[in-house]
Motif scaffolding. Structure first.
Motif, PDB file in Angstrom:
ATOM      1  N   MET A   8       0.814  -1.209   0.000  1.00  0.00           N
ATOM      2  CA  MET A   8       0.000   0.000   0.000  1.00  0.00           C
ATOM      3  C   MET A   8       0.862   1.280   0.000  1.00  0.00           C
ATOM      4  N   ASP A   9       2.190   1.126   0.120  1.00  0.00           N
ATOM      5  CA  ASP A   9       3.079   2.288  -0.036  1.00  0.00           C
ATOM      6  C   ASP A   9       3.076   2.785  -1.479  1.00  0.00           C
ATOM      7  N   LEU A  10       2.616   1.948  -2.396  1.00  0.00           N
ATOM      8  CA  LEU A  10       2.550   2.345  -3.810  1.00  0.00           C
ATOM      9  C   LEU A  10       1.100   2.626  -4.185  1.00  0.00           C
ATOM     10  N   SER A  11       0.865   3.681  -4.962  1.00  0.00           N
ATOM     11  CA  SER A  11      -0.496   3.932  -5.445  1.00  0.00           C
ATOM     12  C   SER A  11      -0.790   2.974  -6.599  1.00  0.00           C
ATOM     13  N   VAL A  12      -2.071   2.843  -6.946  1.00  0.00           N
ATOM     14  CA  VAL A  12      -2.448   1.992  -8.080  1.00  0.00           C
ATOM     15  C   VAL A  12      -1.759   2.495  -9.351  1.00  0.00           C
ATOM     16  N   LYS A  13      -1.688   3.813  -9.477  1.00  0.00           N
ATOM     17  CA  LYS A  13      -1.038   4.397 -10.658  1.00  0.00           C
ATOM     18  C   LYS A  13       0.445   3.990 -10.711  1.00  0.00           C
ATOM     19  N   LEU A  18       4.842   0.586 -12.882  1.00  0.00           N
ATOM     20  CA  LEU A  18       5.878  -0.461 -12.713  1.00  0.00           C
ATOM     21  C   LEU A  18       5.616  -1.628 -13.663  1.00  0.00           C
ATOM     22  N   ILE A  19       4.336  -1.994 -13.810  1.00  0.00           N
ATOM     23  CA  ILE A  19       3.983  -3.095 -14.719  1.00  0.00           C
ATOM     24  C   ILE A  19       4.337  -2.716 -16.160  1.00  0.00           C
ATOM     25  N   ASP A  20       4.001  -1.470 -16.547  1.00  0.00           N
ATOM     26  CA  ASP A  20       4.341  -1.013 -17.906  1.00  0.00           C
ATOM     27  C   ASP A  20       5.849  -1.027 -18.117  1.00  0.00           C
ATOM     28  N   ASN A 288       8.785 -13.420 -14.335  1.00  0.00           N
ATOM     29  CA  ASN A 288       8.260 -12.064 -14.177  1.00  0.00           C
ATOM     30  C   ASN A 288       8.846 -11.366 -12.955  1.00  0.00           C
ATOM     31  N   GLY A 289       9.181 -12.153 -11.933  1.00  0.00           N
ATOM     32  CA  GLY A 289       9.715 -11.594 -10.688  1.00  0.00           C
ATOM     33  C   GLY A 289      10.989 -10.795 -10.916  1.00  0.00           C
ATOM     34  N   LYS A 290      11.805 -11.256 -11.825  1.00  0.00           N
ATOM     35  CA  LYS A 290      13.050 -10.520 -12.102  1.00  0.00           C
ATOM     36  C   LYS A 290      12.740  -9.179 -12.781  1.00  0.00           C
ATOM     37  N   TYR A 291      11.847  -9.179 -13.746  1.00  0.00           N
ATOM     38  CA  TYR A 291      11.579  -7.949 -14.504  1.00  0.00           C
ATOM     39  C   TYR A 291      10.902  -6.875 -13.654  1.00  0.00           C
ATOM     40  N   ILE A 292       9.971  -7.304 -12.795  1.00  0.00           N
ATOM     41  CA  ILE A 292       9.285  -6.284 -11.988  1.00  0.00           C
ATOM     42  C   ILE A 292      10.258  -5.726 -10.941  1.00  0.00           C
ATOM     43  N   ARG A 293      11.212  -6.544 -10.482  1.00  0.00           N
ATOM     44  CA  ARG A 293      12.202  -6.036  -9.516  1.00  0.00           C
ATOM     45  C   ARG A 293      13.170  -5.078 -10.208  1.00  0.00           C
ATOM     46  N   MET A 294      13.455  -5.316 -11.486  1.00  0.00           N
ATOM     47  CA  MET A 294      14.277  -4.345 -12.240  1.00  0.00           C
ATOM     48  C   MET A 294      13.539  -3.007 -12.272  1.00  0.00           C
ATOM     49  N   LEU A 296      11.305  -1.902 -10.215  1.00  0.00           N
ATOM     50  CA  LEU A 296      11.236  -1.319  -8.871  1.00  0.00           C
ATOM     51  C   LEU A 296      12.568  -0.680  -8.461  1.00  0.00           C
ATOM     52  N   ILE A 297      13.664  -1.364  -8.731  1.00  0.00           N
ATOM     53  CA  ILE A 297      14.989  -0.808  -8.386  1.00  0.00           C
ATOM     54  C   ILE A 297      15.171   0.535  -9.104  1.00  0.00           C
ATOM     55  N   LEU A 298      14.809   0.569 -10.397  1.00  0.00           N
ATOM     56  CA  LEU A 298      14.948   1.821 -11.160  1.00  0.00           C
ATOM     57  C   LEU A 298      14.107   2.930 -10.544  1.00  0.00           C
TER      58      LEU A 298
END
Ligand code: NCD
Length: 305
Positions: A8-13, A18-20, A288-294, A296-298
């Motif tokens: 919940m620290d992240l908004s839906v937007k 992050l998904i995009d 997918n876990g690797k790509y979403i963490r990339m 997030l790190i960015l």
């Protein structure tokens, strides 16, 4: 500075962004190869992990950065009695961003209060696991094509399964989601999940004991491992561990478009005979876990001022 302690620290937007971004990384990996040049990620794992730690490390390496850290409390000064707060103040001197897993609920939050760099909660006890949730959301988006208007069945250890708690929180902000909670009586979701998340947000949910009775209603089946390390006694674990075992025959009435997810590791709860079913998505989920963490790190590094 931004940390990620709770989904919940992240908004839906922000989650959508992050998904995009993760989908862009999947499509154009070359353009990300130098993005974190000279940056360092520390992975501080006070609890075992395969996917979470290695996907964080692979993510940073694919962004051109480097990694350091430890994979068990025993090899760190925690074993000499050092506090989490002192460990974090130390590692903040060496790394630009930290992913941390700890058996105590709230430890990453406590760490974030003392940290000079962004902290990512990579799992805190039986509480939360926000980056698994980002992985799950990316997988649902890619497999189902949408993040609204579906029925998801959570099956297994809903009491101690931190991935379940975080994903239910996240889904409470999307439209027209129905939740079916499938567990033995003793492993039902904690009261705060029922009252503060499901009821408060008026999410349509049911609690049932049988997986096969509800199978034909599900668009997503989220299987989980019975969390042995959180049980107070071994007898209870042995009695409950095989409550649900997904085998091909149990999928007979399932929708042809069902997506089967599991954060992994699995023990017995999904038979390997299910792995070749086109509805099994758990190894795609790993990727997918690797790509979403990339992604997030960015994001977190770009928000350091
Ligand atoms: C999960 C976890 O650690 O909470 N694994 C993961 O990070 N993918 C699930 C589990 O351990 O059962």
């Amino acid at each position: 500075m931004r940390h990620l302690i709770d989904i919940m620290d992240l908004s839906v937007k922000e989650i959508d962004e992050l998904i995009d971004r993760a989908e862009d990384i999947i499509a154009n990996p070359e353009s990300y190869r130098e993005k974190c040049r000279y940056k360092k990620l520390a992975t501080l794992f006070f609890e075992p992990s395969t996917r979470t730690r290695l996907s964080f490390e692979a993510a940073m390496l694919e962004l051109g950065g480097s990694v350091l850290g430890f994979s068990e409390a025993q090899s760190s000064s925690a074993s000499k009695g050092e506090s989490v707060s002192d460990t974090i103040q130390t590692v903040s001197c060496y790394a630009d961003i930290i992913a941390m897993r700890h058996p105590k609920e709230g430890a990453p939050l406590a760490a974030s209060l003392k940290s000079g760099v962004p902290i990512i909660n990579a799992g805190d006890g039986g509480h939360n696991h926000p980056t698994q949730t980002l992985t799950d959301l990316l997988t649902i988006k890619r497999e189902l094509g949408r993040l609204e208007g579906f029925t998801v069945g959570f099956c297994g250890d809903l009491k101690f399964g931190r991935t379940v708690h975080s994903l239910i929180s996240a889904l409470s902000r999307y439209e027209n989601i129905k939740i079916v909670l499938i567990s033995p009586e003793e492993l039902r979701v904690p009261g705060y999940v029922r009252d503060e998340i499901l009821k408060k947000n008026k999410i349509e949910y049911t609690e049932v004991g049988s997986m096969t009775d509800v199978m034909d209603t599900l668009d997503i089946l989220y299987m989980t491992r019975v969390q042995r390390e959180r049980f107070f006694n071994e007898d209870d674990y042995l009695r409950l561990r095989d409550s649900y075992i997904l085998t091909p025959d149990k999928l007979e009435n399932a929708k042809s478009g069902l997506k089967i997810l599991h954060p992994l590791p699995r023990v017995n709860e999904i038979s390997t005979a299910v792995d070749d079913d086109p509805r099994a998505c758990y190894f795609k989920q790993v990727k997918n876990g690797k790509y979403i963490r990339m992604a997030l790190i960015l994001k977190l590094l770009s928000e350091v001022r």
